[in-house]
Design a protein around this motif. Structure first.
Motif, mmCIF file in Angstrom:
data_model
loop_
_atom_site.group_PDB
_atom_site.id
_atom_site.type_symbol
_atom_site.label_atom_id
_atom_site.label_comp_id
_atom_site.label_asym_id
_atom_site.label_seq_id
_atom_site.Cartn_x
_atom_site.Cartn_y
_atom_site.Cartn_z
ATOM 1 N N ILE A 110 7.677 3.607 1.663
ATOM 2 C CA ILE A 110 8.244 5.049 1.231
ATOM 3 C C ILE A 110 9.765 5.060 1.361
ATOM 4 N N ASN A 111 10.354 4.237 2.300
ATOM 5 C CA ASN A 111 11.978 4.516 2.164
ATOM 6 C C ASN A 111 12.404 3.750 0.990
ATOM 7 N N ILE A 112 11.809 2.566 0.679
ATOM 8 C CA ILE A 112 12.418 1.767 -0.178
ATOM 9 C C ILE A 112 12.173 2.526 -1.633
ATOM 10 N N SER A 113 11.032 3.203 -1.883
ATOM 11 C CA SER A 113 10.556 3.826 -3.170
ATOM 12 C C SER A 113 11.577 4.844 -3.593
ATOM 13 N N GLU A 114 12.459 5.288 -2.582
ATOM 14 C CA GLU A 114 13.571 6.322 -2.614
ATOM 15 C C GLU A 114 14.695 5.883 -3.670
ATOM 16 N N ARG A 115 14.662 4.455 -3.723
ATOM 17 C CA ARG A 115 15.723 3.949 -4.284
ATOM 18 C C ARG A 115 15.356 2.859 -5.659
ATOM 19 N N SER A 116 14.047 2.421 -5.378
ATOM 20 C CA SER A 116 13.506 1.271 -6.537
ATOM 21 C C SER A 116 11.967 1.555 -6.284
ATOM 22 N N THR A 117 11.413 0.712 -7.220
ATOM 23 C CA THR A 117 9.911 0.826 -7.248
ATOM 24 C C THR A 117 9.288 -0.080 -6.405
ATOM 25 N N VAL A 118 8.223 0.475 -5.948
ATOM 26 C CA VAL A 118 7.431 -0.394 -4.875
ATOM 27 C C VAL A 118 5.793 -0.305 -5.391
ATOM 28 N N LEU A 119 5.001 -1.367 -5.377
ATOM 29 C CA LEU A 119 3.611 -1.482 -5.623
ATOM 30 C C LEU A 119 2.966 -1.984 -4.421
ATOM 31 N N TYR A 120 1.992 -1.365 -3.868
ATOM 32 C CA TYR A 120 1.227 -1.305 -2.827
ATOM 33 C C TYR A 120 -0.148 -1.747 -3.312
ATOM 34 N N VAL A 121 -0.540 -2.920 -3.155
ATOM 35 C CA VAL A 121 -1.856 -3.249 -3.598
ATOM 36 C C VAL A 121 -2.991 -3.666 -2.395
ATOM 37 N N SER A 122 -3.663 -2.786 -2.191
ATOM 38 C CA SER A 122 -4.691 -3.122 -1.386
ATOM 39 C C SER A 122 -6.238 -3.732 -1.694
ATOM 40 N N SER A 123 -6.493 -4.565 -0.877
ATOM 41 C CA SER A 123 -7.973 -5.066 -1.229
ATOM 42 C C SER A 123 -9.084 -4.555 -0.205
ATOM 43 N N GLU A 124 -8.540 -3.592 0.538
ATOM 44 C CA GLU A 124 -9.420 -3.120 1.595
ATOM 45 C C GLU A 124 -9.626 -1.567 1.844
ATOM 46 N N GLU A 125 -8.576 -0.856 1.257
ATOM 47 C CA GLU A 125 -8.527 0.509 1.306
ATOM 48 C C GLU A 125 -8.335 1.136 -0.020
ATOM 49 N N SER A 126 -8.981 1.974 -0.192
ATOM 50 C CA SER A 126 -8.951 2.871 -1.643
ATOM 51 C C SER A 126 -7.534 3.885 -1.813
ATOM 52 N N HIS A 127 -7.213 4.252 -2.770
ATOM 53 C CA HIS A 127 -6.204 5.222 -3.034
ATOM 54 C C HIS A 127 -6.025 6.352 -2.017
#
Length: 464
Positions: A110-127
């Motif tokens: 959340i903090n990094i996404s304020e300045r650049s792009t973040v992709l969070y890929v989860s194989s265990e939890e849904s959106h």
């Protein structure tokens, strides 16, 4: 080939017991596909930040901005990482189930996404599950939405598909910078390996592919790893050798501690402390006073000490209980302190201070759940044990020093830094070992004690 899921040993023949680690029923048949060669144009097209790093380069030609760090906005995490996340690095987070690994990385995302792009890929939890956790962290309720266009969520367990989406997202990003988070490494699988997710071959392949992706694109990859019942990351030991940074998240009640057992870009001695709350993990800004309770300092068996973890000094409280035993073999118990070192200190006190523990149970506890590796805590342990044995309270006394096998007490390194931190709580006395030169320059509250026998005499004089 049959591969042991415990140690990674491979053999063409099945055995009920692994010949290498002697574990039963751990050999599983795994078949590996032939990997196709990638063309140079394909590799170049996949690149986002670094066009080519596979040819020999002179050191003066290497761009210095490649080592720029990405700050997570969490000072405790940045300090353990060595100042932030290095571009093109691979970081592995390990910890018990429910300790807060995903929560901590979501807060960083959340903090990094304020300045650049973040992709969070989860194989265990849904959106929906991840989004609800983000809303809880942000303190949002009802239909409020998290307004951020740089944070992407993806539910996927195929590694090639995850990297394919990542390359499209980071290629179309405005600044072409950010991080990729994979949660969790034991739940992903690669098409190159004919085995189920979580096997040794799959985990090794995922780690190698993650390093390849990070080096080619310059996008750091953060992996979340499950741990075994022994407390180590599940999978082959080569997993920790492949990645650049290995961080463990430990729990003790509502407190969380993060340590780096491997760090190619910084020190492994740093310690980060958090508190688990309803809104995620909150940093403890002043850990020196967080574990201090001045109300019990007037009771026997309590002594303060200052340990050095990385570049920070922590003030901690050592508690000891010495009581008469009714068993033929007295008990020795230690929480947060090496039990073998406790036995050594008891032997030294018996031989050189004349204190007998053959009919005494000894219990030791480091308040707050911290685990101490600094030998400068020895003097505080010995002082707390003597205080409980003689039933003499030490008061607001701090002890810093290492106890040797010959009963001598040695002063630790970075002495002035420790003293400066201890004086924040205004102690009555600061006990330490032999000090070279004139120690009066350190202050009038300094007491230099050369041996455990002198320590016993000093504590005996405190009796009122």
């Amino acid at each position: 080939m049959y591969v042991c899921q415990n140690c990674g040993f491979s053999t063409p023949k099945w055995f009920g017991k692994c010949p290498n680690c002697e574990s039963w029923n751990t050999l599983i048949y795994e078949e590996e596909k032939k990997k196709g060669k990638r063309s140079r144009d394909e590799v170049k097209g996949d690149s986002v930040l670094i066009p080519d790093i596979k040819h020999p380069q002179r050191i003066d030609e290497i761009k210095q901005d490649y080592e720029e760090r990405i700050h997570t906005g969490i000072s405790e995490l940045d300090r353990v990482l060595g100042g932030g996340i290095v571009k093109g690095s691979v970081i592995l987070f390990g910890g018990e189930p429910g300790v807060g690994k995903s929560t901590l990385l979501l807060q960083a995302a959340i903090n990094i996404s304020e300045r650049s792009t973040v992709l969070y890929v989860s194989s265990e939890e849904s959106h929906i599950q991840i989004a609800s956790r983000i809303k809880r962290i942000m303190g949002q309720v009802g239909e409020n939405k998290f307004k951020n266009k740089n944070l992407f969520l993806l539910f996927e367990n195929n590694l090639e598909n995850a990297f394919g989406y990542a390359k499209k997202i980071f290629r179309s990003a405005e600044n072409k910078k950010g991080i990729l988070i994979l949660d969790a490494v034991q739940s992903f699988f690669s098409d190159n390996i004919e085995s189920s997710a979580g096997t040794v071959s799959q985990v090794r392949e995922i780690a190698l592919k993650s390093v390849e992706f990070a080096r080619e694109t310059g996008i750091p990859v953060m992996l979340i790893g499950h741990v075994t019942k022994e407390g180590i990351v599940a999978g082959p030991k080569a997993l920790e050798h492949i990645v650049d940074v290995v961080i463990y998240l430990e729990s003790e009640g509502f407190l969380r501690f993060i340590r780096a057992t491997k760090n190619r870009f910084g020190s492994t001695g740093e310690l980060g402390i958090f508190e688990m709350t309803e809104r995620g993990l909150e940093e403890i800004s002043d850990p020196s006073t967080a574990f201090l309770d001045e109300d019990i300092l007037n009771l026997p068996g309590v002594c303060l000490s200052a340990i050095l973890e990385g570049t920070r000094v922590y003030i901690l409280e050592v508690q000891a209980l010495v009581s008469k035993t009714y068993f033929s073999v007295p008990r020795r118990s230690s929480q947060g302190y090496d039990i073998m070192r406790l036995s050594t200190i008891l032997a030294v006190l018996e031989k050189f201070a004349g204190i007998s523990f053959w009919d005494k149970d000894v219990f030791l506890n480091i308040v707050g759940g911290m685990r101490v590796y600094d030998v400068s805590c020895d003097l505080a342990v010995a002082s707390a044990i003597m205080s409980s044995y003689f039933e003499i309270p030490l008061g607001k006394v701090s002890a810093i020093g290492e106890v040797g096998l010959l009963g001598e007490i040695r002063s630790p390194t970075f002495l002035e830094k420790r003293i400066s931190e201890i004086r924040r709580i205004k102690p009555d006395k600061i006990i330490m070992g032999k000090i070279k030169g004139n120690f009066s320059r350190l202050g009038e509250d300094i007491v230099s004690i050369l041996s455990v026998r002198e320590l016993a005499n000093f504590i005996s004089k405190l009796r009122r």
